[in-house]
Scaffold this motif. Sequence first.
Motif, PDB file in Angstrom:
ATOM      1  N   ASP A   1      -2.120  -4.143  -6.596  1.00  0.00           N
ATOM      2  CA  ASP A   1      -2.800  -3.680  -5.387  1.00  0.00           C
ATOM      3  C   ASP A   1      -1.971  -4.038  -4.150  1.00  0.00           C
ATOM      4  OD1 ASP A   1      -4.542  -2.967  -3.390  1.00  0.00           O
ATOM      5  OD2 ASP A   1      -6.305  -3.916  -4.299  1.00  0.00           O
TER       6      ASP A   1
ATOM      7  N   GLY B   1      -1.820  -2.737  -1.307  1.00  0.00           N
ATOM      8  CA  GLY B   1      -2.584  -2.684  -0.054  1.00  0.00           C
ATOM      9  C   GLY B   1      -3.286  -4.005   0.222  1.00  0.00           C
ATOM     10  N   LEU B   2      -3.883  -4.568  -0.798  1.00  0.00           N
ATOM     11  CA  LEU B   2      -4.567  -5.852  -0.662  1.00  0.00           C
ATOM     12  C   LEU B   2      -3.554  -6.957  -0.354  1.00  0.00           C
ATOM     13  CD1 LEU B   2      -7.223  -7.485  -0.959  1.00  0.00           C
ATOM     14  CD2 LEU B   2      -6.595  -7.834  -3.366  1.00  0.00           C
TER      15      LEU B   2
ATOM     16  N   GLN C   1      -2.348  -6.736   3.147  1.00  0.00           N
ATOM     17  CA  GLN C   1      -3.350  -7.149   4.141  1.00  0.00           C
ATOM     18  C   GLN C   1      -3.415  -8.676   4.237  1.00  0.00           C
ATOM     19  OE1 GLN C   1      -6.941  -4.356   4.624  1.00  0.00           O
ATOM     20  NE2 GLN C   1      -6.093  -3.826   2.620  1.00  0.00           N
TER      21      GLN C   1
ATOM     22  N   GLU D   1     -15.216  -5.610   6.224  1.00  0.00           N
ATOM     23  CA  GLU D   1     -14.714  -5.040   4.985  1.00  0.00           C
ATOM     24  C   GLU D   1     -13.205  -4.800   5.029  1.00  0.00           C
ATOM     25  OE1 GLU D   1     -15.968  -1.392   2.165  1.00  0.00           O
ATOM     26  OE2 GLU D   1     -17.359  -1.900   3.789  1.00  0.00           O
ATOM     27  N   ILE D   2     -12.542  -5.032   3.917  1.00  0.00           N
ATOM     28  CA  ILE D   2     -11.115  -4.732   3.838  1.00  0.00           C
ATOM     29  C   ILE D   2     -10.954  -3.244   3.560  1.00  0.00           C
ATOM     30  CG2 ILE D   2      -8.948  -5.231   2.647  1.00  0.00           C
ATOM     31  CD1 ILE D   2     -10.123  -7.784   1.653  1.00  0.00           C
ATOM     32  N   PRO D   3     -10.200  -2.548   4.418  1.00  0.00           N
ATOM     33  CA  PRO D   3     -10.035  -1.116   4.157  1.00  0.00           C
ATOM     34  C   PRO D   3      -9.180  -0.864   2.917  1.00  0.00           C
ATOM     35  CG  PRO D   3      -8.824  -1.796   6.139  1.00  0.00           C
ATOM     36  CD  PRO D   3      -9.505  -3.011   5.608  1.00  0.00           C
ATOM     37  N   GLN D   4      -9.462   0.222   2.254  1.00  0.00           N
ATOM     38  CA  GLN D   4      -8.594   0.682   1.171  1.00  0.00           C
ATOM     39  C   GLN D   4      -7.434   1.424   1.818  1.00  0.00           C
ATOM     40  OE1 GLN D   4      -8.625   0.571  -2.237  1.00  0.00           O
ATOM     41  NE2 GLN D   4     -10.278  -0.932  -2.167  1.00  0.00           N
ATOM     42  N   LEU D   5      -6.227   0.955   1.618  1.00  0.00           N
ATOM     43  CA  LEU D   5      -5.090   1.603   2.263  1.00  0.00           C
ATOM     44  C   LEU D   5      -4.370   2.506   1.280  1.00  0.00           C
ATOM     45  CD1 LEU D   5      -3.626  -1.360   4.326  1.00  0.00           C
ATOM     46  CD2 LEU D   5      -5.316   0.352   5.004  1.00  0.00           C
ATOM     47  N   LYS D   6      -3.853   3.600   1.829  1.00  0.00           N
ATOM     48  CA  LYS D   6      -3.050   4.502   0.993  1.00  0.00           C
ATOM     49  C   LYS D   6      -1.634   3.950   0.900  1.00  0.00           C
ATOM     50  CE  LYS D   6      -5.311   8.789   2.536  1.00  0.00           C
ATOM     51  NZ  LYS D   6      -5.365   8.703   3.997  1.00  0.00           N
ATOM     52  N   ARG D   7      -1.017   4.204  -0.224  1.00  0.00           N
ATOM     53  CA  ARG D   7       0.344   3.740  -0.446  1.00  0.00           C
ATOM     54  C   ARG D   7       1.289   4.206   0.670  1.00  0.00           C
ATOM     55  NH1 ARG D   7       3.717   1.996  -4.804  1.00  0.00           N
ATOM     56  NH2 ARG D   7       5.832   2.699  -4.368  1.00  0.00           N
TER      57      ARG D   7
END
Length: 322
Positions: A68, A70-71, A74, A194-200
Amino acid sequence: MSHPASRDMPLTDVASFVQHLQSSKRIVALLGAGLSASSGLPTFRGAGGLWRTYDATMLATPQAFQRDPGLSWQFYSYRRHMALNAKPNRAHLALAELARRNPAFITLSQNVDGLSPRANHPAGQLKLLHGNLFDVKCWDEHRCGYSRKNDFTDPIVPALALPTENPDSDLKAAAEKKKHALLRGADISDINVEIPQLKREDLPQCPSCKKNLLRPGVVWFGESLPEDVMSDVDDYFSDREKIDLMLVIGTSAKVYPAAGYTSIARAKGARVAVINMDRGDARELTKDDWFFEGDAAVIIPDILKTVVGEIGEFDDTKGPAL
Ligand SMILES: [Zn+2]
């Protein structure tokens, strides 16, 4: 708890330390998390470090990044932001000054927060064992090889701006709460945001191979320490000249890697001074060593004063030496 007086207990007086310091040429300092804590930074390394609900040690692996990115980004973006908002303390500044005055002084730092570089510590005398939050490199560092150092852009890409709370909330009160949490060394990231879901494609991209993501230039669990750094450190320790003094600052002299370096330095003749909040260390030292218990940011400028002069607070306006 008081210990019975013992001949094996380390010295605690500044005068005997200063006397030895003044005749010392080859000096090694090893810096650990306690020095960052003196600048108000949570360090996350070791057991119990939490970021939001994640165990920080679980995020600090290549596998976590792969799973992950993105995580992972962050988490590191948050740490970059926090580190940039902290200031080098007077210990960072005193050590940088000692390095300028003594070319035979080398500092090995386990800290990745960029505070020693921002304190203008001469780069050639500063060995960052665990890398630096402000270095980034291609995920496939062996095939692509791209890296860049001291990139202080915050956020490093727009998508990594910290998620914010409702702007109508009482920001001042929140800031105050965070300041107090910081002083306790606690993680202040708000788990309610909330942690956003980020695109690659929104994450930092390698500009060289244009194929892989960039990753933080820190050493993750399971990775080996940077080769160039380790080779410099080996050269210093394998030099035929003796080592006069080893300063162990903000880390326990009992645990790796401090324990390893300390025993090599001792074998080369060094006397050891530990400056730490944790008094457990005192028992590991000999009567020829020193133990100074307390805040390194206060103690270091004091015990180095006869060599480095008076050290003021960090002056923001001078800016970092990049
Ligand atoms: Zn690349």
